[in-house]
Scaffold this active site. Structure first.
Site, mmCIF file in Angstrom:
data_model
loop_
_atom_site.group_PDB
_atom_site.id
_atom_site.type_symbol
_atom_site.label_atom_id
_atom_site.label_comp_id
_atom_site.label_asym_id
_atom_site.label_seq_id
_atom_site.Cartn_x
_atom_site.Cartn_y
_atom_site.Cartn_z
ATOM 1 N N GLU A 128 -7.281 5.328 -1.138
ATOM 2 C CA GLU A 128 -8.611 5.097 -0.584
ATOM 3 C C GLU A 128 -8.771 3.589 -0.514
ATOM 4 O OE1 GLU A 128 -10.746 7.274 0.491
ATOM 5 O OE2 GLU A 128 -9.808 9.097 -0.269
ATOM 6 N N LYS A 165 -5.909 4.209 -15.133
ATOM 7 C CA LYS A 165 -5.953 2.757 -15.385
ATOM 8 C C LYS A 165 -7.162 2.249 -14.597
ATOM 9 C CE LYS A 165 -5.336 -0.954 -14.054
ATOM 10 N NZ LYS A 165 -6.471 -1.944 -13.938
ATOM 11 N N GLY A 176 -4.081 -5.012 -13.492
ATOM 12 C CA GLY A 176 -3.418 -4.326 -12.388
ATOM 13 C C GLY A 176 -1.920 -4.587 -12.307
ATOM 14 N N GLY A 193 -1.243 -1.388 -14.351
ATOM 15 C CA GLY A 193 -1.331 -0.639 -13.086
ATOM 16 C C GLY A 193 0.047 -0.429 -12.482
ATOM 17 N N GLY A 207 -6.233 -2.138 -18.800
ATOM 18 C CA GLY A 207 -5.229 -3.191 -18.636
ATOM 19 C C GLY A 207 -5.321 -3.839 -17.277
ATOM 20 N N GLU A 241 -13.020 -6.628 5.778
ATOM 21 C CA GLU A 241 -13.948 -6.091 4.790
ATOM 22 C C GLU A 241 -14.422 -7.232 3.907
ATOM 23 O OE1 GLU A 241 -12.511 -3.434 1.589
ATOM 24 O OE2 GLU A 241 -14.147 -2.135 2.218
HETATM 25 P P1 NAD Z 1 -7.755 -4.444 -6.271
HETATM 26 O O1 NAD Z 1 -7.092 -3.641 -5.215
HETATM 27 O O2 NAD Z 1 -7.123 -5.709 -6.686
HETATM 28 O O3 NAD Z 1 -7.937 -3.568 -7.593
HETATM 29 C C1 NAD Z 1 -8.139 -2.173 -7.600
HETATM 30 C C2 NAD Z 1 -7.397 -1.573 -8.781
HETATM 31 O O4 NAD Z 1 -5.987 -1.806 -8.617
HETATM 32 C C3 NAD Z 1 -7.753 -2.185 -10.136
HETATM 33 O O5 NAD Z 1 -7.737 -1.192 -11.121
HETATM 34 C C4 NAD Z 1 -6.625 -3.171 -10.365
HETATM 35 O O6 NAD Z 1 -6.404 -3.445 -11.717
HETATM 36 C C5 NAD Z 1 -5.464 -2.419 -9.772
HETATM 37 N N1 NAD Z 1 -4.326 -3.265 -9.382
HETATM 38 C C6 NAD Z 1 -4.338 -4.570 -8.987
HETATM 39 N N2 NAD Z 1 -3.100 -4.997 -8.745
HETATM 40 C C7 NAD Z 1 -2.262 -3.954 -8.965
HETATM 41 C C8 NAD Z 1 -0.857 -3.779 -8.862
HETATM 42 N N3 NAD Z 1 -0.053 -4.759 -8.477
HETATM 43 N N4 NAD Z 1 -0.335 -2.565 -9.159
HETATM 44 C C9 NAD Z 1 -1.135 -1.554 -9.525
HETATM 45 N N5 NAD Z 1 -2.482 -1.660 -9.653
HETATM 46 C C10 NAD Z 1 -3.046 -2.845 -9.363
HETATM 47 O O7 NAD Z 1 -9.218 -4.681 -5.792
HETATM 48 P P2 NAD Z 1 -10.248 -5.783 -6.387
HETATM 49 O O8 NAD Z 1 -9.611 -7.087 -6.639
HETATM 50 O O9 NAD Z 1 -10.940 -5.141 -7.489
HETATM 51 O O10 NAD Z 1 -11.172 -5.949 -5.113
HETATM 52 C C11 NAD Z 1 -10.705 -6.716 -4.015
HETATM 53 C C12 NAD Z 1 -11.091 -6.064 -2.709
HETATM 54 O O11 NAD Z 1 -10.682 -4.696 -2.672
HETATM 55 C C13 NAD Z 1 -12.576 -5.967 -2.474
HETATM 56 O O12 NAD Z 1 -13.119 -7.137 -2.036
HETATM 57 C C14 NAD Z 1 -12.632 -4.860 -1.454
HETATM 58 O O13 NAD Z 1 -12.370 -5.322 -0.180
HETATM 59 C C15 NAD Z 1 -11.542 -3.947 -1.886
HETATM 60 N N6 NAD Z 1 -12.068 -2.820 -2.661
HETATM 61 C C16 NAD Z 1 -12.165 -1.610 -2.060
HETATM 62 C C17 NAD Z 1 -12.661 -0.552 -2.765
HETATM 63 C C18 NAD Z 1 -12.791 0.798 -2.161
HETATM 64 O O14 NAD Z 1 -13.503 1.618 -2.705
HETATM 65 N N7 NAD Z 1 -12.112 1.097 -1.079
HETATM 66 C C19 NAD Z 1 -13.068 -0.696 -4.064
HETATM 67 C C20 NAD Z 1 -12.942 -1.940 -4.676
HETATM 68 C C21 NAD Z 1 -12.420 -2.977 -3.959
#
Ligand code: NAD
Length: 461
Positions: free
Chosen positions: A244, A169, A202, A206, A200, A368
């Site tokens: 991660e 996903k 998250g 997700g 889709g 971060e």
């Molecule tokens: P996020 O954690 O919201 O999203 C990451 C993934 O998780 C996406 O595919 C999203 O659709 C999915 N997701 C979101 N809610 C979910 C849920 N309830 N259950 C399962 N899956 C879910 O991250 P974001 O909004 O894209 O970015 C926000 C912050 O996350 C950034 O500002 C940064 O600090 C951090 N980030 C870290 C990394 C990394 O490589 N460690 C990468 C991207 C973002």
């Protein structure tokens, strides 16, 4: 504009529901495509396909799995230009960076797993036991948008090498790259059901993937907040989980180091990908005697970076980063260059930003930011530098610079973090990548990354 279907069981199938996700080009803010917003039903279909394919793929000899990964590496290499253009269109990174990093790194990582699958010891002898390393099962992989293809490949390649089957996903912001990857998997002749893609949102697709009883291992890269929720759901169901998460890595410049080089490489490390890198060295730690010189060097380097930097991925991310910049000023840090203003009339751009007089307790030094923002902190002596370096909840990466390598190594060994680059050491796509403390659980890349997808069975004789 509509890219229809989900890649499930070896074919593109219509999504169960009517929902769509807009894909926006961060450079001009235009909608460039729409993809289906999959729901729990799509996830269920994909997990069932992965489960059905599992016995066959797990029993496929490692040499044949290696051959499919080698074919996948070749397809990714052949389509590198198309991949780079797609990533530039949906992430906004400058094309040169998309070519040099976003589309090139996954070729190297896929190639490393083709080799590992062929050479890894999936069986070992321990006294009167033979230990078989068997695939964990069906993997649910949730990926972020910041390195759209690398994040997928860093999960899918080791999973396939191990004999697992996968449902991915991908992030809402970068689904087109994920679709290209699915095409590449198909072209590489990976059997139907071994790899499946559900685009889709998250909290819908997700979460359904994390909760699905047919998933044995959940691997997640993204924010700490979502990671914690994912781990709680997976843990309650006794599923294996790999996370991660974020970082706040320290770039420690010890007296005696080549200051100009350490600062210039440090600034480039933060500004690359517009600061949207979890392992970025966003805290630069400088001895008080060299502090003013380092701040001046950093400001010059950051200003030079100005026209090489792409936009942030979305208006939401840009606004979030702006909020941090404003908060830094409000907490008393000194804005040396950059700032919260938009440098261009359109696109989600921010200028490379450097803060001085940042103290370890400030939000700028603890959270971060995920944008082109560098904080320069002052330390008194090595013990102080170590305290500051280790003084966050994170521990993903870092750097140490010193006149003598041995001194840098001695410092690095005391850092609570998963990776440290010594005097500008290069990124190694076969070295384990992952976090200490709140930066995550588990490791990706190389043999350690493969081990995450294996479980042991001991036979006694
Ligand atoms: P996020 O954690 O919201 O999203 C990451 C993934 O998780 C996406 O595919 C999203 O659709 C999915 N997701 C979101 N809610 C979910 C849920 N309830 N259950 C399962 N899956 C879910 O991250 P974001 O909004 O894209 O970015 C926000 C912050 O996350 C950034 O500002 C940064 O600090 C951090 N980030 C870290 C990394 C990394 O490589 N460690 C990468 C991207 C973002």
């Amino acid at each position: 504009m509509l890219r229809d279907g989900m890649y499930i069981d070896g074919a593109w199938r219509p999504a169960a529901g009517p929902g769509l996700i807009d894909v926006v080009n961060p450079v001009d803010e235009q909608v460039i495509a729409q993809v289906p917003a999959g729901d729990a039903q799509d996830v269920d279909t994909a997990v069932r396909a992965a489960r059905a394919a599992l016995p066959g793929w797990a029993a496929t000899p490692p040499a044949e799995r290696a051959a499919r990964l080698a074919a996948l590496r070749d397809v990714l290499a052949a389509r590198q230009d198309e991949i780079a253009r797609t990533i530039t269109a949906e992430l906004g990174s400058p094309l040169a960076f998309s070519q040099a990093v976003h589309s090139a790194l996954p070729v190297a990582v896929t190639g490393s797993y083709a080799e590992l699958a062929a050479t890894y010891a999936f069986e070992e002898k321990v006294g009167n036991s033979v230990v078989h390393l068997e695939p964990v099962g069906v993997v649910g992989a949730i990926t972020p948008w910041n390195y759209p293809l690398h994040q997928i490949v860093a999960k899918v390649a080791p999973a396939l090498a191990a004999g697992c089957t996968v449902v991915v996903k991908p992030a809402e912001d970068t689904p087109l790259t994920a679709r290209l990857f699915a095409e590449a998997v198909h072209e590489a002749g990976v059997p139907a059901g071994v790899f499946n893609l559900v685009t889709g949102r998250g909290p819908v697709a997700g979460q359904a993937l994390v909760e699905h009883p047919g998933v044995d291992l959940v691997t997640f890269t993204g924010s700490t907040a979502v990671g914690r929720a994912v781990a709680a759901i997976a843990g309650a169901a006794v599923k294996k989980v790999a996370l991660e998460l974020g970082g706040k890595s320290a770039n420690v410049i010890l007296p005696g180091a080549d200051l100009a080089r350490a600062v210039n490489v440090g600034v480039a490390n933060v500004m690359a990908n517009s600061g949207q890198t979890c392992s970025a060295w966003t805290r630069m730690l400088v001895h008080r005697d060299q502090y003013d010189e380092a701040v001046a060097l950093a400001a010059t380097a950051a200003a030079k970076y100005g026209d090489r930097i792409g936009p942030l991925v979305s208006a939401r991310q840009r606004d979030r980063v702006r909020g941090y910049i404003r908060q830094g000023v409000a907490e008393g840090a000194r804005l040396v260059t950059g700032g919260p203003e938009a440098p261009r009339p359109t696109g989600f751009y921010l200028s490379p930003t450097v803060f001085a007089e940042v103290t370890p307790d400030m939000t700028l030094a603890q959270e971060e930011i995920f944008g082109p923002v560098l904080s320069v902190l002052r330390y008194e002596d090595e013990a102080d530098a170590l305290r500051i370096a280790n003084g966050t909840v994170y521990g993903l990466a870092g750097a140490v610079w010193a006149g003598e390598e041995a001194r840098a190594v001695a410092f690095a060994r005391r850092m609570e973090t998963g990776q440290v680059d010594i005097n500008g050491g290069r990124f190694n796509p076969r070295a384990p990548f992952g976090g200490y403390k709140r930066s995550g659980v588990g490791r990706e890349l190389g043999a350690h990354g493969l081990a995450e997808y294996l479980q042991t069975k001991s036979l006694q004789f």
